[in-house]
Motif scaffolding. Structure first.
Motif, short mmCIF file in Angstrom:
data_model
loop_
_atom_site.label_atom_id
_atom_site.label_comp_id
_atom_site.label_asym_id
_atom_site.label_seq_id
_atom_site.Cartn_x
_atom_site.Cartn_y
_atom_site.Cartn_z
N ASP A 77 66.95 7.25 -67.77
CA ASP A 77 67.64 6.38 -66.83
C ASP A 77 67.70 4.98 -67.44
O ASP A 77 67.00 4.67 -68.40
CB ASP A 77 67.02 6.42 -65.43
CG ASP A 77 65.71 5.68 -65.29
OD1 ASP A 77 65.31 4.94 -66.19
OD2 ASP A 77 65.07 5.84 -64.23
N ARG A 115 74.10 5.23 -64.42
CA ARG A 115 72.66 5.17 -64.30
C ARG A 115 71.88 5.79 -65.46
O ARG A 115 70.72 5.47 -65.65
CB ARG A 115 72.28 5.89 -63.00
CG ARG A 115 70.84 6.03 -62.72
CD ARG A 115 70.35 4.93 -61.87
NE ARG A 115 68.91 5.00 -61.75
CZ ARG A 115 68.20 4.24 -60.98
NH1 ARG A 115 68.79 3.37 -60.23
NH2 ARG A 115 66.90 4.33 -60.95
N SER A 116 72.49 6.68 -66.23
CA SER A 116 71.75 7.45 -67.24
C SER A 116 72.33 7.30 -68.63
O SER A 116 73.50 7.01 -68.81
CB SER A 116 71.75 8.93 -66.88
OG SER A 116 71.20 9.12 -65.61
N ILE A 164 64.03 11.17 -68.10
CA ILE A 164 64.33 12.14 -67.05
C ILE A 164 63.95 13.53 -67.55
O ILE A 164 63.23 14.25 -66.89
CB ILE A 164 65.82 12.07 -66.65
CG1 ILE A 164 66.13 10.70 -66.04
CG2 ILE A 164 66.17 13.20 -65.68
CD1 ILE A 164 67.61 10.43 -65.81
#
Length: 162
Positions: free
Chosen positions: A36, A99-100, A42
């Motif tokens: 992230d 977001r990632s 993650i």
């Protein structure tokens, strides 16, 4: 970066791992990390046993954060793909949604073109998983109050909007 927490359920992690495994096989890359933008790992797939993936995740996020400022200085909102070439190993990084970060580590057994192709396909599939997760949080919540679940779903919509 966002202050809200992002919760990914085991079912989604399994889907993400499957997408990353498929990408690694197709691109003939060594490993992949999904991070992230706050620098938290993650998940990861491939040969990561010799890597400090926690430190790498934080540094990858930092790299994107500093590059965002460089992009702003040259008139771009953000660079969505970064590439670092080493003597034997290389890293391709790309944004997945807002977001990632998907990072793929590969060597000379493959080409940057193959990695870019498979990473782009994987990013599309990962985005779908995140969209499903957004809907899940909105409809099911996470065992928390309905007000909280709706608020979290609205924030996820903000994060993953085009």
């Amino acid at each position: 970066m966002h202050d809200d927490n992002f919760i990914i359920y085991e079912e989604e992690i399994e889907k993400i791992d499957s997408i990353l495994s498929k990408m690694l096989k197709g691109a003939e890359a060594k490993c992949a990390l999904l991070v992230d933008k706050d620098g938290h790992l993650i998940t990861r797939q491939g040969f990561t046993h010799s890597l400090d993936t926690t430190a790498l995740a934080a540094l990858l996020a930092g790299s994107f954060a500093s590059t965002k400022e460089i992009a702003r200085l040259v008139g771009e909102s953000e660079f969505s793909v970064l590439f670092h070439q080493g003597k034997k190993d290389h890293i391709h990084m790309s944004l997945v949604g807002d977001r990632s970060i998907l990072a793929v580590i590969f060597d000379d057994r493959t080409t940057i073109g193959m990695v870019r192709l498979y990473a782009k396909e994987a990013a599309v599939e990962l985005f779908k998983v995140f969209a499903t997760l957004t809907e899940r949080v909105k409809t099911e919540g996470s065992g928390l109050s309905a007000d909280f679940a709706n608020s979290a779903g609205d924030r996820l919509d903000d994060i993953f909007q085009d």
